[in-house]
Design a protein around this motif. Structure first.
Motif: not given
Ligand SMILES: [Fe+2]
Length: 246
Positions: A102, A104, A165, A167, A183
């Motif tokens: 996703h 940012h 990135h 995770f 966001y």
């Protein structure tokens, strides 16, 4: 009275992210050092807690109890604070869960790995095409490693540091995130998800292609049980901050 570590972090974020213009490199470095001092217990988490329910017995740990770091069965977000300029929160993972790729948009993000081990993969845009209804472009991989706490905080910027990135939790783990700005669908900063398609002839690069939010992505909420923080709003209106007791 000595301020708790989250209050110190909040005060610094308020000072640096609410000012006109972007924070300087020195100011970001200052924030990074503050984050580096924060441990799971400072945000109300017992990283070794094994209870079935994520919240431990309040009588054992004090008035509000602690969240059990090994009691989460889904990815869980602990909201600490959000205003127009920044947000502070913690993502807790059970082992094996994946937070998919996703982005940012336009953000600076500082992350402190509080406990556990997580595989991090991150890209920055090399080329980007947003002209159609779908975002697609070439991504250069800048992070591809297992991070195990304790580890120095990581920083990503709008165009560098691994703005896109994912995770993968290898053990139960938690990440304290500071996002600035936060966001916002309203202000054109939605969270967008991507698939990465490796380019065999170009090691370290991949085509990043926007995709819908994955059906199997579950993010639950849990209450913040760490020390209360006093916000600018409290100072201005004399009210107790309610958004850190949800
Ligand atoms: Fe993220």
């Amino acid at each position: 009275m000595e301020r708790n570590k989250i209050q110190v972090l909040y005060d610094a974020c308020q000072a640096l992210f609410s000012q006109k213009g972007l924070p300087t490199f020195q100011q970001i470095h200052y924030l990074k050092n503050l984050l580096d001092k924060i441990e799971a217990i400072d945000v109300g988490i017992d990283e070794f807690g094994l209870c079935d329910s994520p919240v431990s017995d309040a009588n054992v740990h004090g008035s509000r109890g602690l969240l059990c770091g090994r009691g989460f069965s889904e990815i869980t977000y602990i909201h600490i604070h959000e205003c127009d300029s920044f947000s502070i929160g913690v993502f807790c993972f059970p082992a094996g869960k994946v937070f998919p790729l996703h982005d940012h948009p336009g953000m600076t993000v500082l992350s402190k790995f509080l406990y556990g081990s997580v595989y991090v993969k991150a890209y920055d845009w090399i080329t980007l095409d947003c002209t159609g209804c779908q975002t697609i472009g070439l991504g250069g991989r800048v992070v591809d490693e297992v991070i195990t706490a304790p580890h120095e905080p990581t920083i990503l910027f709008p165009r560098s540091g691994g703005n896109i990135h994912s995770f993968t939790a290898l053990t139960p783990c938690a990440i304290l995130d500071v996002l600035s700005p936060p966001y916002s669908q309203e202000f054109g900063r939605p969270s967008t998800y991507y698939s990465d398609i490796p380019i065999p002839s170009l090691a370290g690069y991949a085509m990043l292609e926007e995709k819908p939010i994955p059906n199997d992505l579950v993010v639950q909420g849990a209450p913040y049980l760490g020390p209360s923080i006093v916000t600018v709003y409290d100072h201005n209106f004399g009210q107790i901050d309610c958004d850190n007791h949800m």
